[in-house]
Design an enzyme around this catalytic site. Structure first.
Site, short mmCIF file in Angstrom:
data_model
loop_
_atom_site.label_atom_id
_atom_site.label_comp_id
_atom_site.label_asym_id
_atom_site.label_seq_id
_atom_site.Cartn_x
_atom_site.Cartn_y
_atom_site.Cartn_z
CB ALA A 98 40.83 -43.19 -89.51
CB CYS A 99 37.41 -42.25 -85.06
SG CYS A 99 36.75 -40.70 -85.71
CB SER B 230 33.70 -43.74 -90.78
OG SER B 230 33.41 -43.54 -92.15
CG HIS B 231 37.38 -37.95 -90.42
ND1 HIS B 231 38.50 -38.08 -91.22
CD2 HIS B 231 37.16 -36.62 -90.31
CE1 HIS B 231 38.92 -36.87 -91.56
NE2 HIS B 231 38.13 -35.97 -91.03
CG ASN B 232 38.30 -43.67 -94.43
OD1 ASN B 232 37.68 -44.09 -93.46
ND2 ASN B 232 38.32 -44.30 -95.58
#
Length: 291
Positions: A122-123, A141-143
């Site tokens: 994730a980023c 963000s992207h979990n």
């Protein structure tokens, strides 16, 4: 490239500097492909322009691998709409991708790979922007997805740490994968010392907007049209002047009518009703405004 040079070097200008406004939004764009797997660049560009966002996070944005054409579509968005661009962690990091465009200068940007011991990577982008002369931090963000609860808990805990340790006004726009007021929601907002843009909005699952040290004016949810499977969420905030003490700023959750604010503070009218190109205010059918 030479013919494009003047446009590419023009200084980006925020939309409402006199009101010290920042409009921040988040959109999961599914690798710039629509639901029929055609390129969606033109429609994304038109929607970003119409929404008049100052800072926008794009999730699932990594198109630079060979399988996605080896292209950087954020370059076109930045040049055509005159934004600074942060394309996020590189394709070699093996995330779904997150990118940011900003009308405000990017003073510092850190790319994160969030903890992912049990599944997908994730980023996140943690950037400090010069917003009307004041340093404001943002996170895009992207979990990981719901199949890996350990990942999501650790990733959310790390995001909360970054926000908690910052002393600047802060805006969070990200993909958390949680129900409102569930465990990961509490980790993010309580652990990060952040305020939910609208804690009464119970019809959310993945995208969330949070803030601290800025005055929230409005919140809108805009339908996706034919692009991807995820809506746009947007918030309008007033940023404190340089040197203004924000330690005592507390959010007000009193709802007000749109007429409470001058027109410069309003979300665009063209998304009311049927909207344009399939993009319209949905869920609430209109933006929400707060005192």
């Amino acid at each position: 490239m030479f013919m494009r040079f003047p446009a590419a070097t023009k200084t980006p200008t925020p939309y409402r500097p006199e009101q010290r406004l920042i409009t921040s939004a988040i959109w999961t764009i599914h690798f710039d492909l629509d639901n029929d797997m055609w390129l969606a660049e033109n429609r994304i560009i038109d929607t970003v322009r119409d929404l008049e966002v100052d800072v926008m996070g794009f999730l699932e944005s990594d198109t630079e691998r060979i399988i996605m054409g080896g292209r950087d579509w954020t370059q076109r968005v930045g040049e055509e709409l005159n934004y600074y661009v942060d394309y996020g962690p590189s394709p070699r990091k093996h995330t779904w991708g997150c990118a940011m465009i900003s009308k405000f200068p990017i003073k510092n940007s850190t790319h994160h790979l969030l903890p992912s011991p049990d599944g997908e990577l994730a980023c996140a982008i943690h950037a400090t922007l010069d917003v009307h002369g004041r340093d404001v931090d943002v996170i895009i963000s992207h979990n990981g997805q719901e199949e890996n609860p350990l990942d999501r808990r650790l990733q959310t805990t790390e995001l909360a740490r970054i926000m908690r340790e910052s002393q600047n006004p802060f805006i969070f726009t990200g993909y958390v994968v949680t129900q409102p007021h569930a465990e990961n929601y509490k980790i993010l907002f309580d652990g990060g010392r952040m305020n939910d843009i609208d804690p009464t909005d119970h019809d959310r699952w993945c995208q969330y907007i949070g803030y601290r040290g800025v005055k929230r004016v409005g919140y809108a949810r805009i339908s996706r049209g034919t692009i991807t499977d995820t809506e746009i969420q947007a918030g309008k905030f007033v940023v404190p002047a340089p040197g203004e003490d924000i330690s005592e700023w507390q959010p007000s959750y009193k709802r007000v009518e749109e007429s409470h604010y001058p027109e410069e503070y309003h979300f665009p009218k063209k998304f009311h009703g049927k909207g344009v190109r399939g993009h319209f205010y949905h869920v609430f059918n209109a933006p929400r405004y707060f005192d």
